[in-house]
Each structure stands twice: as structure tokens, then as C-alpha cells.
Scaffold this motif. Structure first.
Motif, PDB file in Angstrom:
ATOM      1  N   LYS A  19       0.496  -1.379  -0.125  1.00  0.00           N
ATOM      2  CA  LYS A  19      -0.114  -0.088   0.435  1.00  0.00           C
ATOM      3  C   LYS A  19       1.308   1.046  -0.016  1.00  0.00           C
ATOM      4  CE  LYS A  19      -3.524   2.787   1.997  1.00  0.00           C
ATOM      5  NZ  LYS A  19      -4.997   2.421   3.598  1.00  0.00           N
ATOM      6  N   LYS A  20       2.069   1.521   1.107  1.00  0.00           N
ATOM      7  CA  LYS A  20       3.060   2.415   0.884  1.00  0.00           C
ATOM      8  C   LYS A  20       3.513   2.095  -0.263  1.00  0.00           C
ATOM      9  CE  LYS A  20       6.516   3.762   3.590  1.00  0.00           C
ATOM     10  NZ  LYS A  20       7.558   3.747   4.357  1.00  0.00           N
ATOM     11  N   GLU A  21       3.974   1.123  -1.646  1.00  0.00           N
ATOM     12  CA  GLU A  21       4.806   1.023  -2.319  1.00  0.00           C
ATOM     13  C   GLU A  21       3.298   1.781  -3.998  1.00  0.00           C
ATOM     14  OE1 GLU A  21       7.780   0.404  -5.288  1.00  0.00           O
ATOM     15  OE2 GLU A  21       7.303   1.179  -2.929  1.00  0.00           O
ATOM     16  N   MET A  22       2.470   1.852  -3.582  1.00  0.00           N
ATOM     17  CA  MET A  22       1.166   2.251  -4.489  1.00  0.00           C
ATOM     18  C   MET A  22       0.875   3.915  -4.511  1.00  0.00           C
ATOM     19  SD  MET A  22       0.492  -0.753  -6.313  1.00  0.00           S
ATOM     20  CE  MET A  22       1.925  -0.688  -6.313  1.00  0.00           C
ATOM     21  N   ASN A  23       0.876   3.888  -3.465  1.00  0.00           N
ATOM     22  CA  ASN A  23       0.814   5.642  -2.970  1.00  0.00           C
ATOM     23  C   ASN A  23       1.521   6.900  -2.693  1.00  0.00           C
ATOM     24  OD1 ASN A  23      -1.677   4.042  -2.820  1.00  0.00           O
ATOM     25  ND2 ASN A  23      -1.989   4.389  -0.107  1.00  0.00           N
ATOM     26  N   THR A  24       3.083   6.454  -2.745  1.00  0.00           N
ATOM     27  CA  THR A  24       3.493   7.048  -2.509  1.00  0.00           C
ATOM     28  C   THR A  24       5.430   6.730  -3.240  1.00  0.00           C
ATOM     29  OG1 THR A  24       5.299   5.960  -1.086  1.00  0.00           O
ATOM     30  CG2 THR A  24       3.256   7.403  -0.132  1.00  0.00           C
ATOM     31  N   LYS A  25       5.007   5.452  -4.268  1.00  0.00           N
ATOM     32  CA  LYS A  25       6.514   5.391  -5.270  1.00  0.00           C
ATOM     33  C   LYS A  25       5.707   4.947  -6.613  1.00  0.00           C
ATOM     34  CE  LYS A  25       9.851   5.048  -2.167  1.00  0.00           C
ATOM     35  NZ  LYS A  25      10.514   6.711  -2.704  1.00  0.00           N
TER      36      LYS A  25
END
Length: 451
Positions: free
Chosen positions: A436-442
């Protein structure tokens, strides 16, 4: 119409995923059916102890052959991104280095296995009445492992080229060969465990011949002698990503050792046979999820290499959606038909009585595992080795092994079975957080690439 490498960056993601995942799923299905029927034949025609012997031997041989799978998946990520960046020469050099690495490493570990066979079998749980059939099964199998390693490596490169249908056939060929030879060697020639091992070994070689034919006549990667030189930067890149898969298989092998010894301690040979049935069902029942994961890898890797980050994001979401639906359906089937499934493998009354409950518990968290599998695969496809390693090892290494060591002390044999769904839940939560962090920030598309 066949998918080419360039199609991975242009075709509709939903259609492309289906084109890649369906053949991959069918290939995994046939590989799983091969192992499943092999186990059924061994259990019905030789006995439940034979299932226990296979359960002891295969983790060691798969540990060696997984070198090929690891180099195939890790190098496949390098190769997919090279094709996405239109660097055909790097793709060819990568493939040649994969071939050499697979041959050298698999032959080295086979030599170790042959020199220390007694110690290896004891380490992986060959105790009591399991020892004799395990020894009969071991030697023909281990000699064929380099061919299996090359098959596993080559199959991932075939998929990296976008040729999922050929990768599917590579899995189907040994299934038919093995099943046919099992019937001949075990039922009609009465060769017992040796016959089962010989059939499996010949099936590995048949797979190797098909993969060799593909790369000689159908592959886009036409290698020349100049490509067969170790290139240190490529070897390092392959190794970094291959280490993810090989570490996972190494952890699975350690888990197998711990499981076999724990099961023998708390339930004897029958408990080892029960896990043998469950482990075969895990591979068989989850074939569509594994197929989707394999189909997802080249799509994500190619588009990440090409800078098509919106397509990468879409492929992640669709893969998780499809895999979660299928995993839920599989869980329902296991829940309802656990006892009839068990009876197919053996007529041992004790095994039939104890396996269904264990089978249901092991599969209890199946509906959520798509997040863990696709999430870990994304980081590997994107070349992010550290996160891929962390997430790939999370279930077996960080959670399942400690749980198997701790819970049986309080819950007995039930502690082994309940450890599986607990580990699934914990590893899914961890993977979901990072994904989720990757999808939202990277994975955010900009004119300059990833933010």
C-alpha cells in the motif's frame, strides 16, 4: 495469437494478464497433478510409509533444483526490464549467465548430496521405518536434479519473453511422462520406490529436452558463443534478485526439516504422511493463484523497465483481485470435501481419520494469501531485492518456523496445523502495509518517472 515481448507493454492489462496467467495456471496445474497423482500411486500401490519417504526426500532435491528457479526468476526480472528498455544484448548476456550459473551450482550441490546422502536424509527427517524407502527414492532422483534445475530456470525465461503457452507445455510434458512411467514401473513392473524415482527422473529429462528445443528454434533470444562469458555486473544483479527466491526455498527446506522432526516427535510416521498429503494439496489447490503470480511477473517487470508505472499499478490490482476470488473458492471446496480428498491418497484408517481436520486448518487463511504472493512478486519484478526478500521470507521464516517450534509444546500436533493460518495472516498484514505504501507514494506516474 502468441504474445511477444513488446506486447507486454502495449496490450490491455486485463487481456494480457489472462493470456499470461491462464497458460501459467494450466502449467502449474499439470505440474501439481503430476505430483498429486505420483503421491496417490505411491500411497495406494506401495503404502503410507512411501508417502512419508517422498515427503522427506523431495524438500532436499527441490532445494537444489530451486537454484534454477531462483536464477530463472531473478534473472527473468533483469531480462524483462532489459527487454522493456529495448536492450536485447543485455537480455542475451543475462540468459547465458543464467545457464552457466544454474549448471555450476546445481552440479556442486548434487555432488554434496551424493557424498553425504545418509546425513542429508537423516537431517530431513528420515527416521524409523521411513529410512529404507527414502534411500530407494533418493539416488535416482538426485542424479536428475541438474536437468530439473535447468528446466525451472528456462521456464521462467520463456515466460519473461511473453511465451506463456510454451512455458505451459514445458510443465505438461513431464506430467504425462511421469504418470505413464509410474503406472509401468510401479504397478506392472513392481519396482516400488525405485520405480517411482526412476519415472520422476526420466520426466525431468523430458522437460529439459522440450526447453532445449524451444530455445534452439522458437526463442527470441538467439545466443552465440560470445554471450557465454561471466559478466560480473549481470551476475551480481541476477544474484541479488535470485537470492530472494533461493532464500525462500532455503527457508522452506529448513521448515521441512523442522516440520518432519516435529511431526515425527508428536505423531510418528503417520503424521509425516499426513503432512505429505497436505503439502501436495497446497500446491495442487492453489495452482490458479500461483499461475496468476507467474503471469504477473513478466508484465510488471517489463512495464517497470519501460517506465509504464500506471500499467504496473493496474496489473498489481487486477492480479490480487483475481487471485483472491479464486483462493476463496478453493477454500470452500477444501472445507466441504476434505475427507473424500484424503481417501483418494491412502486406505490407512489413521491417516484418513486425522488428515481432514489438519487440511482445513492449513487452508483456513487461503482467501487472503493473494496479497502476500502478488505483493512479494511485485517487489521482485521491480528489482527491489531487499523488500522482495523481506516479504518473501515473512511467512515461512519470520512467522511459521517460530510458531511450529513453539505451539506444539502447548497444543501438541494441533499446534503444527494452527501455525499455518496464523503465519498467513501475519505475513499478509506485513506485505499489505509495504505494498500500500508503494502504491501510494512510489508508483505514481510523472513526466520524469517515479516520484
Amino acid at each position: 495469437m502468441a504474445v511477444t515481448a513488446d506486447d507486454l507493454g502495449t496490450q490491455d492489462i486485463k487481456k494480457l494478464l489472462i493470456k499470461q496467467a491462464v497458460p501459467s495456471s494450466i502449467g502449474v496445474l499439470f505440474m501439481s497433478v503430476n505430483i498429486l497423482i505420483d503421491t496417490i500411486f505411491v500411497g495406494q500401490w506401495i503404502g503410507s510409509l512411501a508417502i512419508a519417504a517422498v515427503t522427506v526426500v523431495l524438500p532436499f532435491t527441490f532445494f537444489i533444483s530451486s537454484l534454477g528457479m531462483a536464477i530463472g526468476i531473478g534473472g527473468g526480472s533483469v531480462l524483462s526490464r532489459a527487454l522493456g528498455a529495448n536492450d536485447k544484448e543485455k537480455a542475451k548476456n543475462t540468459f547465458a549467465n543464467q545457464i552457466m550459473m544454474t549448471l555450476l551450482l546445481s552440479c556442486f550441490f548434487v555432488a554434496i548430496g551424493l557424498l553425504f546422502s545418509d546425513e542429508m536424509l537423516a537431517l530431513f527427517g528420515a527416521k524409523g521405518a521411513i529410512v529404507q524407502p527414502a534411500e530407494e527414492f533418493f539416488f535416482p532422483i538426485i542424479l536428475s536434479v541438474p536437468f530439473l534445475a535447468l528446466c525451472m530456470m528456462g521456464n521462467n525465461i520463456i515466460r519473461a519473453e511473453g511465451k506463456a503457452k510454451f512455458a505451459m507445455v514445458a510443465m505438461i510434458v513431464p506430467a504425462f511422462v511421469n504418470i505413464g512411467l509410474d503406472i509401468l514401473f510401479i504397478k506392472y513392473m513392481n519396482l516400488g520406490m525405485f520405480g517411482a524415482a526412476l519415472a520422476t527422473a526420466i520426466s525431468y529429462f523430458s522437460c529439459f529436452l522440450f526447453v532445449l528445443w524451444f530455445f534452439l528454434f522458437k526463442s527470441e533470444l538467439k545466443l552465440q558463443l560470445k554471450h557465454f562469458k561471466f559478466k560480473i555486473p549481470i551476475v551480481k544483479e541476477i544474484s541479488a534478485l535470485s537470492f530472494v527466491t533461493f532464500s525462500r526455498q532455503g527457508v522452506i527446506s529448513v521448515l521441512s526439516i523442522i516440520l518432519n522432526h516435529t511431526l515425527y516427535t508428536y505423531g510418528g510416521e503417520h503424521s509425516v504422511a499426513i503432512y505429505g498429503i497436505i503439502s501436495r494439496m497446497l500446491m495442487f489447490a492453489l495452482f490458479p493463484i500461483l499461475g496468476i503470480t507467474q503471469g504477473f511477473l513478466p508484465i510488471a517487470g517489463f512495464n517497470y523497465g519501460a517506465g509504464n508505472y500506471d500499467r504496473v499499478k493496474e496489473s498489481v490490482k487486477l492480479s490480487i483481485k483475481y487471485a483472491a476470488i479464486l483462493a476463496t473458492l478453493i477454500f470452500v471446496v477444501i472445507l466441504i470435501f476434505a475427507k473424500p480428498i484424503t481417501a483418494v491418497f491412502t486406505d490407512d484408517a489413521l491417516v484418513i481419520a486425522q488428515t481432514p481436520e489438519a487440511l482445513r486448518w492449513v487452508f483456513a487463511a487461503s482467501p487472503i494469501i493473494a496479497i502476500q504472493l502478488i505483493g512479494a512478486a511485485y517487489f521482485q519484478a521491480a528489482g527491489k531485492a531487499r523488500k522482495a526478500l523481506l516479504l518473501t521470507l515473512s511467512k515461512q521464516g519470520f512467522f511459521l518456523i517460530p510458531l511450529v517450534l513453539i505451539l506444539p509444546n502447548f497444543l501438541g500436533i494441533f499446534g503444527v496445523w494452527i501455525a499455518f493460518p496464523i503465519a498467513d495472516v501475519l505475513s499478509t498484514i506485513l506485505t499489505g502495509y509495504f505494498l500500500k505504501k508503494e502504491m501510494n507514494t512510489k508508483l505514481i506516474q510523472t513526466n520524469d518517472g517515479i516520484l
